[in-house]
Design an enzyme around this catalytic site. Structure first.
Site: not given
Length: 358
Positions: A181, A324
Site C-alpha cells: 500500500e 509498500e
C-alpha cells in the site's frame, strides 16, 4: 447508508466461494515431509508452511508459484489533522516512483522475480501513466475526524475492485499474491480500525507512522478518538468500520484477500496496514484466514495486536516499518523454499539413508 446490490453480491459471492483447506493434501504433504532425509520437524516453520500451501493448492508438492505484489494507493482526508510527517502529495509522487521502478518494493520484487501491480484506488489528482491500474473510487477519503471517511457504497466498491483484481491476476497465472500500500496518513485509519475491530485501546493501536513527533502523536490519537466517538462504527460489521474510519486502499486490499482466497491463492501480508486490511477481510469471511501468510513483524505499534487477532505468527523480524509490500516480498523466497523442499528433497528410501531407530 446506500449500497449497490451488484457490489454487495460480488462480496457475498466471493465469501461463499472460499473453501476450507484440503485436509487430504495436507496429510499427504505431512507424510512426505516425515519421509525426507532430515529429522521430523527439523525445518520448523518451512514445514508448517509447506503443509498449509498444500492445503491451499489441493496438491502436496506444488511448484513455486508466479508472484505479484499489489500496491494499492490512496489519500486520506484525516491528514488535515496533522497526523503525518509527510505532505499528502507524496502519495502520488511515490506512485510514479513505483511505476518507474525506483522504490524499495521494486528492488525487492526484482530480486524475487515478482511483478508489481500499482493501483490508483483513491489518489488525489490524476496520474497519467499507462502502467498504472486506475480503479479510482474517489480522490481520497473525507476527514474521518469530521465526517465518515466514505459511504458504505464506496467502501463496497473498493472491496469489489480488490476482488475483481485478484480474479484478473489469477486468470494470468499468478499463484501467490502479496499486499502492499501507499497512502500518506494511512496508519491513522488503520489504527482506528484496529481499535474498533479488536477492542484495543487507542494508545495500544496508534504508532508514529512515518515518524511523527510527540505532538503529532497526540494529534493522531485525538483524531482517532474523535472519529470513533463521532461515527460509532459497528465492530461486528467490518464494512461499516471501513466506511466510517477506514481507507480506500484498506478496503481494496481486504477485497484482494477475499478474491485471492476465493481462487485458492495464498496471500502474503505485509505490515501493519496490510494486516488490518486482512483482519477486515477475515471478519467478512472467516475462512479467508487460512489463506494468509504473515511475512514479518513491523515496528509500527499495533501490528503485533493485529496479527494476534488473526492468530498468525510472522516469519521474519527485521525491524522494518516501510510498507509498500516490502516485508512480504522478502518472505517470497521462504514460500519457494517450502515448495522446493517437498519437491526436491530425497526420501530416506530413495537416498538409501538408514532411518534412526530411536
Amino acid at each position: 447508508m446506500t449500497t449497490n446490490p451488484a457490489t454487495t453480491k460480488t462480496i457475498e459471492e466471493a465469501a461463499l466461494r472460499i473453501r476450507p483447506l484440503d485436509r487430504e493434501a495436507m496429510a499427504e504433504a505431512a507424510g512426505r515431509l516425515d519421509q525426507l532425509t532430515k529429522p521430523p520437524g527439523s525445518l520448523g516453520k518451512l514445514e508448517e508452511l509447506a503443509i498449509r500451501l498444500a492445503g491451499i493448492a489441493g496438491e502436496a508438492a506444488a511448484k513455486p508459484p508466479a508472484k505479484a505484489i499489489v500496491v494499492m494507493a490512496a489519500d486520506h482526508g484525516v491528514c488535515e489533522e496533522g497526523v503525518s510527517a509527510f505532505p499528502q502529495e507524496v502519495t502520488g509522487q511515490m506512485v510514479l516512483n513505483f511505476l518507474n521502478g525506483g522504490a524499495a518494493i521494486n528492488v525487492l520484487a526484482r530480486q524475487t522475480g515478482a511483478e508489481v501491480v500499482c493501483v490508483d484506488i483513491g489518489v488525489r489528482g490524476e496520474l497519467a501513466d499507462d502502467r498504472l491500474v486506475v480503479r479510482k473510487v474517489r480522490p481520497g477519503t473525507a476527514n474521518m475526524a469530521r465526517e465518515a471517511a466514505m459511504t458504505r457504497e464506496e467502501a463496497e466498491r473498493a472491496i469489489g475492485i480488490g476482488i475483481d483484481l485478484a480474479g484478473e491476476l489469477a486468470a494470468k497465472g499468478i499463484g501467490l499474491l502479496a499486499t502492499g500500500e501507499m497512502g500518506i496518513g494511512n496508519t491513522t485509519p488503520s489504527a482506528a480500525m484496529l481499535a474498533v475491530l479488536s477492542g484495543a485501546d487507542v494508545e495500544e493501536a496508534v504508532g508514529r507512522g512515518t515518524g511523527i513527533d510527540d505532538e503529532g502523536l497526540r494529534r493522531k490519537r485525538a483524531a482517532i478518538r474523535k472519529a470513533i466517538k463521532l461515527h460509532a462504527p459497528d465492530a461486528g460489521d467490518a464494512i461499516d468500520v471501513l466506511a466510517k474510519v477506514g481507507g480506500l486502499e484498506l478496503a481494496g486490499l481486504a477485497g484482494l484477500v477475499l478474491g485471492a482466497a476465493a481462487h485458492r491463492i495464498p496471500v502474503v501480508i505485509d505490515g501493519f496496514i496490510s494486516t488490518v486490511a486482512a483482519l477486515a477481510a477475515c471478519r467478512i469471511a472467516p475462512l479467508a484466514k487460512d489463506y494468509l501468510i504473515a511475512s514479518h513483524l513491523s515496528e509500527e505499534r499495533g501490528h503485533l495486536r493485529a496479527l494476534e487477532e488473526l492468530g498468525l505468527e510472522p516469519m521474519l523480524r527485521l525491524g522494518m516499518r516501510l510498507g509498500e509490500g516490502s516485508g512480504a516480498a522478502l518472505a517470497f523466497p521462504l514460500v519457494d523454499a517450502s515448495c522446493n523442499v517437498l519437491r526436491e528433497m530425497a526420501t530416506f528410501g530413495s537416498a538409501g539413508v538408514s532411518v534412526s531407530q530411536g
